[in-house]
Write a protein that holds these residues in place. Structure first.
Motif, PDB file in Angstrom:
ATOM      1  N   ARG A  60       0.804  -1.220   0.000  1.00 13.77           N
ATOM      2  CA  ARG A  60       0.000   0.000   0.000  1.00 13.77           C
ATOM      3  C   ARG A  60       0.838   1.272   0.000  1.00 13.77           C
ATOM      4  O   ARG A  60       0.677   2.116  -0.873  1.00 13.77           O
ATOM      5  CB  ARG A  60      -0.938   0.012   1.217  1.00 13.77           C
ATOM      6  CG  ARG A  60      -1.951  -1.102   1.246  1.00 13.77           C
ATOM      7  CD  ARG A  60      -2.933  -0.911   2.403  1.00 13.77           C
ATOM      8  NE  ARG A  60      -2.246  -0.741   3.678  1.00 13.77           N
ATOM      9  CZ  ARG A  60      -1.800  -1.762   4.428  1.00 13.77           C
ATOM     10  NH1 ARG A  60      -1.948  -3.003   4.017  1.00 13.77           N
ATOM     11  NH2 ARG A  60      -1.204  -1.542   5.587  1.00 13.77           N
ATOM     12  N   ASP A  61       1.711   1.418   0.997  1.00 12.40           N
ATOM     13  CA  ASP A  61       2.432   2.684   1.112  1.00 12.40           C
ATOM     14  C   ASP A  61       3.786   2.494   1.770  1.00 12.40           C
ATOM     15  O   ASP A  61       4.011   1.534   2.509  1.00 12.40           O
ATOM     16  CB  ASP A  61       1.601   3.716   1.881  1.00 12.40           C
ATOM     17  CG  ASP A  61       1.040   3.177   3.179  1.00 12.40           C
ATOM     18  OD1 ASP A  61       1.847   2.846   4.077  1.00 12.40           O
ATOM     19  OD2 ASP A  61      -0.186   3.069   3.306  1.00 12.40           O
ATOM     20  N   ARG A  63       6.865   4.993   3.673  1.00 14.25           N
ATOM     21  CA  ARG A  63       7.326   6.292   4.181  1.00 14.25           C
ATOM     22  C   ARG A  63       8.780   6.129   4.604  1.00 14.25           C
ATOM     23  O   ARG A  63       9.111   5.211   5.344  1.00 14.25           O
ATOM     24  CB  ARG A  63       6.486   6.745   5.371  1.00 14.25           C
ATOM     25  CG  ARG A  63       5.030   7.062   5.061  1.00 14.25           C
ATOM     26  CD  ARG A  63       4.268   7.256   6.368  1.00 14.25           C
ATOM     27  NE  ARG A  63       2.921   7.761   6.198  1.00 14.25           N
ATOM     28  CZ  ARG A  63       1.854   7.001   5.986  1.00 14.25           C
ATOM     29  NH1 ARG A  63       2.002   5.674   5.898  1.00 14.25           N
ATOM     30  NH2 ARG A  63       0.660   7.542   5.855  1.00 14.25           N
ATOM     31  N   ALA A  86       6.612   3.075  -6.626  1.00  8.15           N
ATOM     32  CA  ALA A  86       5.793   4.231  -7.016  1.00  8.15           C
ATOM     33  C   ALA A  86       5.188   4.020  -8.397  1.00  8.15           C
ATOM     34  O   ALA A  86       4.011   4.331  -8.628  1.00  8.15           O
ATOM     35  CB  ALA A  86       6.641   5.500  -6.984  1.00  8.15           C
ATOM     36  N   LEU A  90       1.896   2.521  -5.698  1.00  9.52           N
ATOM     37  CA  LEU A  90       1.888   2.685  -4.253  1.00  9.52           C
ATOM     38  C   LEU A  90       2.138   4.145  -3.877  1.00  9.52           C
ATOM     39  O   LEU A  90       2.736   4.912  -4.643  1.00  9.52           O
ATOM     40  CB  LEU A  90       2.947   1.797  -3.592  1.00  9.52           C
ATOM     41  CG  LEU A  90       2.560   0.335  -3.321  1.00  9.52           C
ATOM     42  CD1 LEU A  90       2.367  -0.434  -4.621  1.00  9.52           C
ATOM     43  CD2 LEU A  90       3.595  -0.327  -2.424  1.00  9.52           C
ATOM     44  N   ASP A  91       1.688   4.518  -2.698  1.00 12.85           N
ATOM     45  CA  ASP A  91       1.941   5.846  -2.140  1.00 12.85           C
ATOM     46  C   ASP A  91       3.322   5.810  -1.490  1.00 12.85           C
ATOM     47  O   ASP A  91       3.494   5.246  -0.408  1.00 12.85           O
ATOM     48  CB  ASP A  91       0.864   6.192  -1.113  1.00 12.85           C
ATOM     49  CG  ASP A  91       1.081   7.560  -0.467  1.00 12.85           C
ATOM     50  OD1 ASP A  91       2.005   8.281  -0.877  1.00 12.85           O
ATOM     51  OD2 ASP A  91       0.317   7.894   0.465  1.00 12.85           O
ATOM     52  N   VAL A  92       4.313   6.394  -2.161  1.00 13.18           N
ATOM     53  CA  VAL A  92       5.698   6.353  -1.694  1.00 13.18           C
ATOM     54  C   VAL A  92       6.147   7.773  -1.368  1.00 13.18           C
ATOM     55  O   VAL A  92       6.072   8.662  -2.227  1.00 13.18           O
ATOM     56  CB  VAL A  92       6.638   5.734  -2.745  1.00 13.18           C
ATOM     57  CG1 VAL A  92       8.066   5.665  -2.203  1.00 13.18           C
ATOM     58  CG2 VAL A  92       6.149   4.352  -3.149  1.00 13.18           C
ATOM     59  N   ARG A  93       6.625   7.981  -0.139  1.00 14.33           N
ATOM     60  CA  ARG A  93       7.054   9.308   0.310  1.00 14.33           C
ATOM     61  C   ARG A  93       8.472   9.228   0.863  1.00 14.33           C
ATOM     62  O   ARG A  93       8.785   8.352   1.673  1.00 14.33           O
ATOM     63  CB  ARG A  93       6.105   9.847   1.378  1.00 14.33           C
ATOM     64  CG  ARG A  93       4.648   9.897   0.917  1.00 14.33           C
ATOM     65  CD  ARG A  93       3.734  10.496   1.963  1.00 14.33           C
ATOM     66  NE  ARG A  93       2.344  10.461   1.507  1.00 14.33           N
ATOM     67  CZ  ARG A  93       1.340  11.096   2.090  1.00 14.33           C
ATOM     68  NH1 ARG A  93       1.577  11.809   3.192  1.00 14.33           N
ATOM     69  NH2 ARG A  93       0.117  11.013   1.613  1.00 14.33           N
ATOM     70  N   ASP A 146       3.668  -0.148   4.947  1.00 14.95           N
ATOM     71  CA  ASP A 146       2.296  -0.661   5.126  1.00 14.95           C
ATOM     72  C   ASP A 146       1.825  -0.621   6.573  1.00 14.95           C
ATOM     73  O   ASP A 146       1.020  -1.452   6.972  1.00 14.95           O
ATOM     74  CB  ASP A 146       2.200  -2.117   4.629  1.00 14.95           C
ATOM     75  CG  ASP A 146       2.307  -2.222   3.118  1.00 14.95           C
ATOM     76  OD1 ASP A 146       2.126  -1.200   2.440  1.00 14.95           O
ATOM     77  OD2 ASP A 146       2.570  -3.342   2.632  1.00 14.95           O
TER      78      ASP A 146
END
Length: 392
Positions: A60-61, A63, A86, A90-93, A146
């Protein structure tokens, strides 16, 4: 009832730290005993492999934040893994410190990240309108995947930490992997800096941690602007058997200095492991400026010899462990953004204590008699270090 009895210390933007060891001990939370909930890393290659695997398995993500993120083989490996996730949607920060990682050589990697859809931000780049903000850096190292796994500690993203790439002189460091509720709490800490918010989200700071065996502790909180200093002083004040500290930079201020001296004088086995050579050199001189009072009180000091020391760990009795990004110095305790794991976990404590004994076996103990015999050049450099400590 707050997590710590920190109302004694004021808010993030005002107030003073606890003035006595009794006050500082109020900053120690009540945690239940745990065993085996964490994975410890002392080698960069094993850590980087585990972090990359976690990124590749993300659903999912992701960080991630780091003080140093080098444009080398290790940095490129992480960029490739983050960019691939990404592109997969997926939400990648990625949040990097503008001083620690903001080198011109990073520009190509930044373009690759942003071109793949990674959300990228610099923490506090220099701005002419608010130049003093540049003095505070984000010194944390954190990866959350995640909301199920999180990695934090002292390792930066660079080849200096890799035995495969840098060889036997690689940097000595420590990191830890946490999961479950702690990983979810880490999200609150990440998001606060990502949004440049001053206040901590309530979800990041449990009000009643009695059913937890560990916490993620930032450098300050809603109730105490000196949280890490108060926590260390409180734990040291409560110590009955031993206090084993590792810090690349040492100059923690009066509260922790006095706690260490008092503990040693009442018979606690207090030991401090620091590098033989500071990086930069003035940091080593500043560390040595603290030796005299500590040695006189009975604190045992060891200088690590084989390679550069970058680990930041504390083991208090057979009960408490701290692993994280914070040095025991002024910048970490009172200025920079830091994050540490505070755990009451027997397995982690035993592992850290065993590693500590391995480290001091490769260190030279600086006794009071040795210290008294140091030459005039060393005394002069110590004076420079003492001055640097006062300026900070």
């Amino acid at each position: 009832m707050s997590l710590f009895s920190e109302e004694q210390g004021g808010s993030v933007h005002g107030g003073t730290p606890p003035s006595t060891q009794a006050d500082a001990s109020l900053c120690v939370p009540e945690l239940r005993e745990g065993r085996g909930a964490f994975r410890l890393f002392v080698e960069g290659d094993a850590l980087f492999d585990a972090m990359i695997a976690a990124i590749e398995n993300a659903r999912r993500d992701i960080r991630m934040e780091s003080y140093i993120f080098a444009a080398d083989e290790v940095g490129a490996r992480f960029v490739a893994a983050l960019a691939a996730k990404a592109r997969a949607g997926l939400d990648v920060r990625l949040h990097l410190d503008a001083f620690g990682a903001g080198q011109r050589s990073f520009q190509n990697l930044q373009r690759e990240l942003e071109g793949s859809g990674v959300q990228f931000r610099w923490f506090r780049p220099f701005g002419a309108l608010h130049p003093l903000q540049y003095l505070q850096r984000n010194h944390r190292k954190l990866l959350i995947v995640d909301d199920g796994d999180a990695f934090l500690g002292g390792f930066n993203i660079r080849r200096l930490n890799s035995r495969r790439l840098h060889g036997e002189t690689r940097q000595r460091d420590t990191h830890v992997r946490v999961s479950g509720p702690l990983a979810k709490l880490a999200i609150g800490h990440f998001d606060r800096l990502w949004h440049d918010a001053h206040q901590f989200p309530a979800s990041a700071i449990p009000e009643d941690p009695k059913n937890m065996e560990a916490l993620l502790v930032p450098s300050y909180s809603r109730h105490c602007q000196h949280r890490l200093a108060c926590l260390h002083a409180g734990l040291i004040a409560k110590a009955q058997a031993h206090v084993y500290l590792t810090s690349p930079y040492f100059g923690p201020g009066i509260m922790i200095d006095q706690a260490l001296q008092t503990a040693a004088m009442r018979g606690v086995d207090v030991r401090l492991l620091v590098p033989r050579r500071g990086d930069p050199l003035v940091a080593g001189w500043a560390t040595k400026a603290a030796y005299a009072l500590l040695l006189t009180a009975g604190v045992r000091i060891y200088e690590y010899l084989p390679r550069q020391l970058h680990a930041k760990t504390s083991v208090i009795d057979a009960t408490w462990s701290i692993v994280g990004s914070a040095n025991l110095d002024y910048l970490s305790l009172f200025v920079n953004q830091e994050l540490v794991l505070l755990a009451r976990d027997q397995t982690l404590t035993e592992q850290l204590q065993a590693q500590y004994m391995d480290d001091i076996a490769e260190a030279e103990e600086i006794t009071l008699s040795i210290w008294h015999r140091r030459g005039w050049r060393a005394r002069g450099l110590e004076a420079i270090g003492w001055t640097a400590r006062q300026l900070l």
